[in-house]
Design a protein around this motif. Structure first.
Motif, short mmCIF file in Angstrom:
data_model
loop_
_atom_site.label_atom_id
_atom_site.label_comp_id
_atom_site.label_asym_id
_atom_site.label_seq_id
_atom_site.Cartn_x
_atom_site.Cartn_y
_atom_site.Cartn_z
N MET A 1 0.67 -1.07 0.66
CA MET A 1 0.11 -0.05 0.10
C MET A 1 1.24 1.17 0.03
O MET A 1 0.78 2.52 -1.09
N VAL A 2 1.85 1.35 1.13
CA VAL A 2 2.54 2.22 0.66
C VAL A 2 4.29 2.22 0.55
O VAL A 2 5.47 1.16 0.31
N PRO A 3 4.20 2.77 -1.21
CA PRO A 3 5.91 1.65 -1.51
C PRO A 3 6.85 2.81 -1.12
O PRO A 3 6.73 3.35 -0.64
N GLU B 1 13.80 9.76 7.04
CA GLU B 1 14.16 9.72 8.05
C GLU B 1 13.02 9.10 8.76
O GLU B 1 12.90 8.62 10.22
N ILE B 2 11.90 8.24 8.52
CA ILE B 2 11.07 6.87 9.06
C ILE B 2 11.34 5.04 7.93
O ILE B 2 11.82 5.18 7.62
N LYS B 3 11.78 4.83 9.14
CA LYS B 3 12.00 2.98 9.13
C LYS B 3 11.51 2.89 7.96
O LYS B 3 10.45 3.05 7.99
N PRO B 4 12.15 1.89 7.09
CA PRO B 4 11.11 1.39 6.58
C PRO B 4 9.89 0.16 7.14
O PRO B 4 10.45 -0.33 8.61
N PHE B 5 9.09 0.87 6.34
CA PHE B 5 7.66 -0.76 6.83
C PHE B 5 7.38 -1.25 6.39
O PHE B 5 7.37 -0.68 4.87
N ASP B 6 7.19 -2.84 6.21
CA ASP B 6 5.52 -3.44 5.16
C ASP B 6 4.44 -2.74 4.99
O ASP B 6 3.44 -3.07 5.84
N THR B 7 3.29 -2.71 3.84
CA THR B 7 2.28 -3.07 3.78
C THR B 7 2.00 -3.67 2.09
O THR B 7 0.73 -3.86 1.93
N MET B 8 2.31 -4.41 2.72
CA MET B 8 1.67 -5.41 1.80
C MET B 8 0.62 -6.30 2.36
O MET B 8 -0.78 -6.85 1.17
N TRP C 1 -6.76 -0.29 -2.55
CA TRP C 1 -5.59 0.47 -3.47
C TRP C 1 -5.49 1.64 -3.11
O TRP C 1 -6.86 2.20 -2.62
N ARG C 2 -4.60 2.71 -3.36
CA ARG C 2 -4.51 3.85 -3.51
C ARG C 2 -3.98 4.47 -4.88
O ARG C 2 -3.25 3.70 -5.15
N ASP C 3 -3.61 5.96 -4.52
CA ASP C 3 -3.56 5.76 -6.01
C ASP C 3 -2.50 7.24 -5.06
O ASP C 3 -2.12 7.19 -4.04
N TRP C 4 -0.89 7.27 -5.77
CA TRP C 4 0.24 8.17 -5.36
C TRP C 4 0.49 9.20 -6.60
O TRP C 4 0.68 8.16 -8.04
N PHE D 1 -1.41 -0.97 -4.26
CA PHE D 1 -2.47 -2.03 -3.54
C PHE D 1 -2.25 -2.75 -2.06
O PHE D 1 -0.85 -3.05 -1.99
N THR D 2 -2.90 -3.75 -1.56
CA THR D 2 -2.38 -4.41 -0.42
C THR D 2 -3.23 -5.26 -0.26
O THR D 2 -4.55 -5.29 -1.27
N GLN D 3 -3.20 -6.52 0.70
CA GLN D 3 -4.17 -7.31 0.39
C GLN D 3 -4.51 -7.74 1.58
O GLN D 3 -4.17 -7.09 3.12
N ILE D 4 -6.19 -8.27 1.76
CA ILE D 4 -6.30 -8.39 3.02
C ILE D 4 -6.76 -9.83 3.53
O ILE D 4 -6.69 -10.83 3.30
N THR D 5 -6.03 -9.65 5.28
CA THR D 5 -5.58 -10.43 5.98
C THR D 5 -6.86 -11.29 6.98
O THR D 5 -6.93 -10.00 7.61
N ILE D 6 -7.21 -12.28 6.75
CA ILE D 6 -8.21 -12.56 8.54
C ILE D 6 -7.59 -13.62 9.27
O ILE D 6 -6.29 -14.44 8.97
N ASN D 7 -7.32 -13.71 10.61
CA ASN D 7 -7.12 -14.68 11.62
C ASN D 7 -7.53 -16.48 11.05
O ASN D 7 -8.50 -16.36 10.82
#
Length: 227
Positions: free
Chosen positions: A58-60, A67-74, A133-136, A147-153
């Motif tokens: 979601m966030v490329p 200055e922000i530590k990289p993070f994952d948004t898959m 999804w979102r646009d940039w 885009f990102t995928q949605i997960t459930i337990n």
């Protein structure tokens, strides 16, 4: 959580709804990883499903300030869709997408070590996973999508509970029944959208060991720079 999957090839899309007539210059890698281009479906003009080429996550990476530590948004956890800054705006606006796949990959530890498994449909047909999804805007004044995928337990899912380390929480992608994809994309009510976030029957799925593939350099599409 799933961070790697195999999208359909352009040839496999031949008769698959909105993907039946893709632009000739659209290209994407054989396997999808973070920040790779991949095809998705989302609601287009008039609410009709529309094919789009988007970046996985979601966030490329290039949108994360230095200055922000990289993070994952898959992956976006269904339980916190309305709370996470990366996903909440798209969820509240119901920017829903469906991610086509041939299969996705998860590690299975039943042998005592991690074995990469491919997970898909029992009949090996293509399927869709629920996402956002979102646009940039980019430096050239054009708009690119992610885009990102949605997960459930998945602690109780007969197949997905077998994946990941024994002590880890079990998670699963949300596989959309084919006859619900259009309704998911056109959904205009958050609570109704949440009702789609359910497990797919394990009896209609299958998994198999799959050798680890090397991460080949992604081939950028002329329509989308890979981040």
């Amino acid at each position: 959580m799933c961070v790697n999957y195999r999208p359909p090839t352009p040839e496999q899309f031949g008769t698959l709804g909105a993907f039946s007539d893709l632009p000739a210059d659209w290209r994407w890698p054989e396997e999808t990883w973070k920040d790779y281009a991949a095809p998705i479906l989302r609601a287009g003009p008039g609410g009709r499903p529309q094919a789009c080429l988007a970046s996985y996550g979601m966030v490329p990476r290039r949108q994360i300030p230095p200055e922000i530590k990289p993070f994952d948004t898959m992956n976006a956890r269904a339980e916190s869709l309305g709370e996470r800054r990366s996903f909440a705006p798209a969820w509240r606006r119901l920017q829903l997408c469906a991610v086509p796949m041939a299969w996705f990959y998860e590690p299975c530890y039943e042998t005592g070590r991690a074995v990469r498994h491919a997970i898909g449909m029992a009949d090996e047909s293509l399927f869709f996973v629920a996402g956002l999804w979102r646009d940039w805007p980019d430096a050239h004044g054009t708009i690119q999508s992610s885009f990102t995928q949605i997960t459930i337990n998945a602690d109780e899912h007969p197949l997905m509970r077998r994946m990941h380390k024994p002590e880890d929480e079990k998670r699963s992608l949300v596989i959309l029944p084919r006859d619900q994809v259009d309704d998911w994309l056109a959904c205009t009510d958050i609570e109704l959208a949440r009702s789609y976030l359910a497990h797919y029957p394990a009896a209609r799925m299958r998994d198999r060991p799959a050798p680890a593939a090397s991460r080949k350099a992604a081939q950028a599409s002329p329509n989308l720079e890979l981040f």
